[in-house]
Design a protein around this motif. Structure first.
Motif, mmCIF file in Angstrom:
data_model
loop_
_atom_site.group_PDB
_atom_site.id
_atom_site.type_symbol
_atom_site.label_atom_id
_atom_site.label_comp_id
_atom_site.label_asym_id
_atom_site.label_seq_id
_atom_site.Cartn_x
_atom_site.Cartn_y
_atom_site.Cartn_z
ATOM 1 N N GLY A 60 0.765 -1.239 0.000
ATOM 2 C CA GLY A 60 0.000 0.000 0.000
ATOM 3 C C GLY A 60 0.793 1.284 0.000
ATOM 4 N N SER A 61 2.122 1.214 -0.235
ATOM 5 C CA SER A 61 2.889 2.451 -0.369
ATOM 6 C C SER A 61 4.109 2.222 -1.260
ATOM 7 C CB SER A 61 3.339 2.989 0.990
ATOM 8 O OG SER A 61 4.556 2.384 1.389
ATOM 9 N N PHE A 62 4.730 3.348 -1.676
ATOM 10 C CA PHE A 62 5.914 3.272 -2.539
ATOM 11 C C PHE A 62 7.097 2.594 -1.858
ATOM 12 C CE2 PHE A 62 6.802 7.112 -0.130
ATOM 13 C CZ PHE A 62 8.173 7.005 0.102
ATOM 14 N N GLY A 88 5.281 4.256 9.900
ATOM 15 C CA GLY A 88 4.234 3.283 9.591
ATOM 16 C C GLY A 88 4.458 2.470 8.333
ATOM 17 N N ASN A 89 4.665 3.151 7.221
ATOM 18 C CA ASN A 89 4.729 2.410 5.957
ATOM 19 C C ASN A 89 6.033 1.640 5.763
ATOM 20 O OD1 ASN A 89 2.165 2.914 5.051
ATOM 21 N ND2 ASN A 89 2.726 4.877 4.140
ATOM 22 N N THR A 90 7.122 2.171 6.257
ATOM 23 C CA THR A 90 8.388 1.428 6.157
ATOM 24 C C THR A 90 8.263 0.119 6.925
ATOM 25 O OG1 THR A 90 9.683 3.433 5.888
ATOM 26 C CG2 THR A 90 10.866 1.506 6.679
ATOM 27 N N PRO A 187 5.329 14.459 -1.828
ATOM 28 C CA PRO A 187 5.440 14.784 -0.416
ATOM 29 C C PRO A 187 6.872 14.528 0.045
ATOM 30 C CG PRO A 187 3.781 13.062 -0.800
ATOM 31 C CD PRO A 187 4.547 13.227 -2.054
ATOM 32 N N VAL A 188 7.325 15.284 1.034
ATOM 33 C CA VAL A 188 8.677 15.094 1.560
ATOM 34 C C VAL A 188 8.615 14.884 3.073
ATOM 35 C CG1 VAL A 188 10.935 16.173 1.903
ATOM 36 C CG2 VAL A 188 9.752 16.461 -0.283
ATOM 37 N N GLY A 189 9.146 13.730 3.519
ATOM 38 C CA GLY A 189 9.217 13.442 4.952
ATOM 39 C C GLY A 189 10.680 13.307 5.329
ATOM 40 N N ASN A 190 11.166 12.064 5.242
ATOM 41 C CA ASN A 190 12.584 11.812 5.494
ATOM 42 C C ASN A 190 13.414 12.149 4.249
ATOM 43 O OD1 ASN A 190 14.148 11.096 7.691
ATOM 44 N ND2 ASN A 190 14.179 8.926 7.206
ATOM 45 N N ALA A 191 12.732 12.473 3.171
ATOM 46 C CA ALA A 191 13.327 12.973 1.915
ATOM 47 C C ALA A 191 14.047 11.916 1.080
ATOM 48 C CB ALA A 191 14.239 14.165 2.180
ATOM 49 N N GLY A 192 13.804 10.645 1.377
ATOM 50 C CA GLY A 192 14.388 9.574 0.557
ATOM 51 C C GLY A 192 13.758 9.514 -0.825
ATOM 52 N N ASN A 193 12.463 9.750 -0.888
ATOM 53 C CA ASN A 193 11.773 9.552 -2.169
ATOM 54 C C ASN A 193 12.120 10.620 -3.196
ATOM 55 O OD1 ASN A 193 10.174 7.786 -3.610
ATOM 56 N ND2 ASN A 193 8.287 8.943 -3.214
ATOM 57 N N THR A 241 0.779 11.701 9.181
ATOM 58 C CA THR A 241 1.787 11.043 10.024
ATOM 59 C C THR A 241 3.007 10.553 9.229
ATOM 60 O OG1 THR A 241 0.431 9.049 9.848
ATOM 61 C CG2 THR A 241 0.245 10.313 11.881
ATOM 62 N N ALA A 242 2.818 10.209 7.969
ATOM 63 C CA ALA A 242 3.946 9.666 7.181
ATOM 64 C C ALA A 242 5.018 10.711 6.884
ATOM 65 C CB ALA A 242 3.430 9.058 5.879
ATOM 66 N N ILE A 243 4.665 11.984 7.039
ATOM 67 C CA ILE A 243 5.676 13.032 6.833
ATOM 68 C C ILE A 243 5.874 13.871 8.110
ATOM 69 C CG2 ILE A 243 5.542 13.154 4.310
ATOM 70 C CD1 ILE A 243 3.641 15.552 4.591
ATOM 71 N N PRO A 290 -3.400 10.776 4.101
ATOM 72 C CA PRO A 290 -3.215 12.232 4.136
ATOM 73 C C PRO A 290 -1.864 12.712 3.596
ATOM 74 C CG PRO A 290 -4.305 11.514 6.137
ATOM 75 C CD PRO A 290 -3.955 10.263 5.379
ATOM 76 N N ALA A 291 -0.761 12.068 3.983
ATOM 77 C CA ALA A 291 0.563 12.535 3.527
ATOM 78 C C ALA A 291 0.635 12.588 2.002
ATOM 79 C CB ALA A 291 1.665 11.620 4.067
ATOM 80 N N SER A 292 0.007 11.640 1.353
ATOM 81 C CA SER A 292 0.064 11.562 -0.112
ATOM 82 C C SER A 292 -0.555 12.781 -0.767
ATOM 83 C CB SER A 292 -0.682 10.327 -0.602
ATOM 84 O OG SER A 292 -0.229 9.183 0.070
ATOM 85 N N THR A 325 1.710 8.804 -2.545
ATOM 86 C CA THR A 325 2.620 7.840 -1.926
ATOM 87 C C THR A 325 1.986 6.612 -1.270
ATOM 88 O OG1 THR A 325 2.561 9.423 -0.113
ATOM 89 C CG2 THR A 325 4.523 9.442 -1.503
ATOM 90 N N GLY A 326 0.760 6.755 -0.731
ATOM 91 C CA GLY A 326 0.190 5.624 0.016
ATOM 92 C C GLY A 326 -1.332 5.551 -0.080
ATOM 93 N N HIS A 327 -1.865 4.389 0.218
ATOM 94 C CA HIS A 327 -3.296 4.124 0.074
ATOM 95 C C HIS A 327 -4.139 4.725 1.214
ATOM 96 C CE1 HIS A 327 -6.985 1.977 -0.800
ATOM 97 N NE2 HIS A 327 -6.428 1.567 -1.924
HETATM 98 C C1 LIG Z 1 7.409 7.430 3.588
HETATM 99 C C2 LIG Z 1 6.260 8.197 3.119
HETATM 100 C C3 LIG Z 1 6.361 9.539 2.716
HETATM 101 C C4 LIG Z 1 7.634 10.307 2.840
HETATM 102 O O1 LIG Z 1 8.660 9.838 1.985
HETATM 103 P P1 LIG Z 1 10.168 10.218 2.306
HETATM 104 O O2 LIG Z 1 10.960 9.363 1.400
HETATM 105 O O3 LIG Z 1 10.378 9.892 3.746
HETATM 106 O O4 LIG Z 1 10.307 11.675 2.039
HETATM 107 C C5 LIG Z 1 5.251 10.171 2.233
HETATM 108 N N1 LIG Z 1 4.068 9.537 2.147
HETATM 109 C C6 LIG Z 1 3.924 8.248 2.527
HETATM 110 C C7 LIG Z 1 2.591 7.613 2.420
HETATM 111 C C8 LIG Z 1 5.015 7.539 3.016
HETATM 112 O O5 LIG Z 1 4.847 6.268 3.380
#
Ligand SMILES: *Cc1c(COP(=O)(O)O)cnc(C)c1O
Length: 358
Positions: A60-62, A88-90, A187-193, A241-243, A290-292, A325-327
């Protein structure tokens, strides 16, 4: 017929694998790039907006794109246990791929800050889930220390194999469009994507698979916007929460992606995120977490500011891709709160027809 076998099999020549690397795959990737007609119309006739719906990956996520490679390499190298910190998604992804590979998976999460669906996934896949009294950044610090001192492999996105696997999203986008997009929002969280996607474009460019590079546009949540503000956030806050991350691991790389692509990293508020979340569901038929929705919230914000109005194009339309990024089913609590609950009425035909407004 040769069935689809996941991103490693499809893009193996761009990835650090050999014929001896065991393939641990759940057939991730190959996600749809959906043309968003309503959102495109808001931007005007010069633009085509596409949604890269990463919520349709196996967990359910990238995150699955990077995890297939991280877990395959761990298995190749004889590793027995993997560990990650997670919003959560990792953890959902690590738990599923570790189960498939027969590896032990340890997950460290911030207490009370994980969407319900994601926690359920990690637990159902039999990961050892440990909640700590702290936030994601504390959890990441802990797993970095543990993996440096104990025989466990870290599978957060600081693991370079995660980034390598995740860059396949860019390959798919270019293969589908037959060209690189002009803008890629995410979206940018940990910025890996954003780091991974930019790397993918640059590699396709140097292999002459594409003739131009996109402009990368990243979006953090206002309450968790360290890259935008230029300093770490001690107590990041957002509904997404994902970001919800105060000190991104790939901070420098994200800045390079922004600078090299002449893009930007900006912040969107929770209310902008929720409006985009509803718009996607109500008008485009796409349910995300929501993060997506931060990518689409960012698109609408830039459009309002006149960002796209200034873009010149002769006859060709400009392609814009938003990563989703996620469902949406990952975070049912936010979904339920965002809408009103259904009325309860008598089980009678007339009453139902009346309530339905027909
Ligand atoms: C991990 C995640 C992000 C953030 O991606 P980063 O690589 O950490 O910037 C955004 N949205 C979802 C749904 C995620 O699972």
């Amino acid at each position: 017929m040769k069935t689809y076998q996941g991103v490693i099999a499809r893009y193996r020549k761009y990835l650090p694998v050999t014929k001896d690397t065991p393939l641990v795959s759940l057939q991730e990737g190959n996600t749809p790039l959906i043309y968003a007609s309503k959102i495109s119309a808001r931007l005007g006739p010069k633009f085509k907006v596409y949604l890269k719906y990463e919520g349709l990956n196996p967990t359910g996520s990238f995150k699955d794109r990077g995890m297939t490679l991280a877990i395959s390499k761990a298995k190749e190298e004889g590793v027995k246990s993997v560990i990650c910190a997670s919003t959560g998604n990792t953890s959902a992804s690590a738990a599923a791929y570790a189960a498939k590979a027969g590896l032990k998976c340890i997950v460290v999460i911030p207490k009370g800050a994980i969407a319900l669906g994601k926690l359920a996934q990690a637990l159902v896949h039999k990961a050892k889930v440990i909640a700590v009294k702290g936030n994601f950044d504390d959890a990441l610090r802990l797993v970095r220390e543990i993996s440096a001192n104990y025989p466990v492999r870290l599978v957060n996105s600081i693991n370079p194999h995660r980034i390598e696997g995740q860059k396949t999203a860019s390959f798919e986008i270019c293969d589908f469009l037959g060209t690189a997009p002009d803008f890629h929002l995410l979206p940018v969280g940990n910025a890996g994507n954003i780091t991974a996607c930019w790397k993918g474009y640059k590699e396709y460019f140097s292999c002459k698979k594409i003739t131009h590079l996109p402009c990368m546009l990243g979006f953090q949540a206002k309450g968790a916007a360290p890259i935008v503000k230029g300093y770490p956030f001690k107590n990041p806050k957002t509904i997404a929460t994902a970001i919800r991350i105060g000190n991104p691991a790939s901070w420098e790389e994200a800045l390079s992606a922004k600078e090299e692509s002449k893009g930007l990293i900006d912040a969107v508020s929770d209310s902008q995120i929720l409006s985009a979340y509803k718009l996607l569901a109500e008008e485009e038929g796409v349910f995300v977490e929501p993060a997506s929705a931060a990518s689409v919230a960012g698109l609408l914000m830039l459009n309002k500011r006149g960002f796209f109005g200034k873009i010149r194009s002769k006859n060709e339309k400009k392609n814009i891709v938003c990563t989703l990024t996620g469902h949406g089913l990952k975070d049912p609590q936010v979904a339920i709160k965002a809408v009103s609950s259904p009325p309860v009425i008598e089980a009678k035909t007339e009453a139902v027809a009346k309530a339905a407004g027909i």
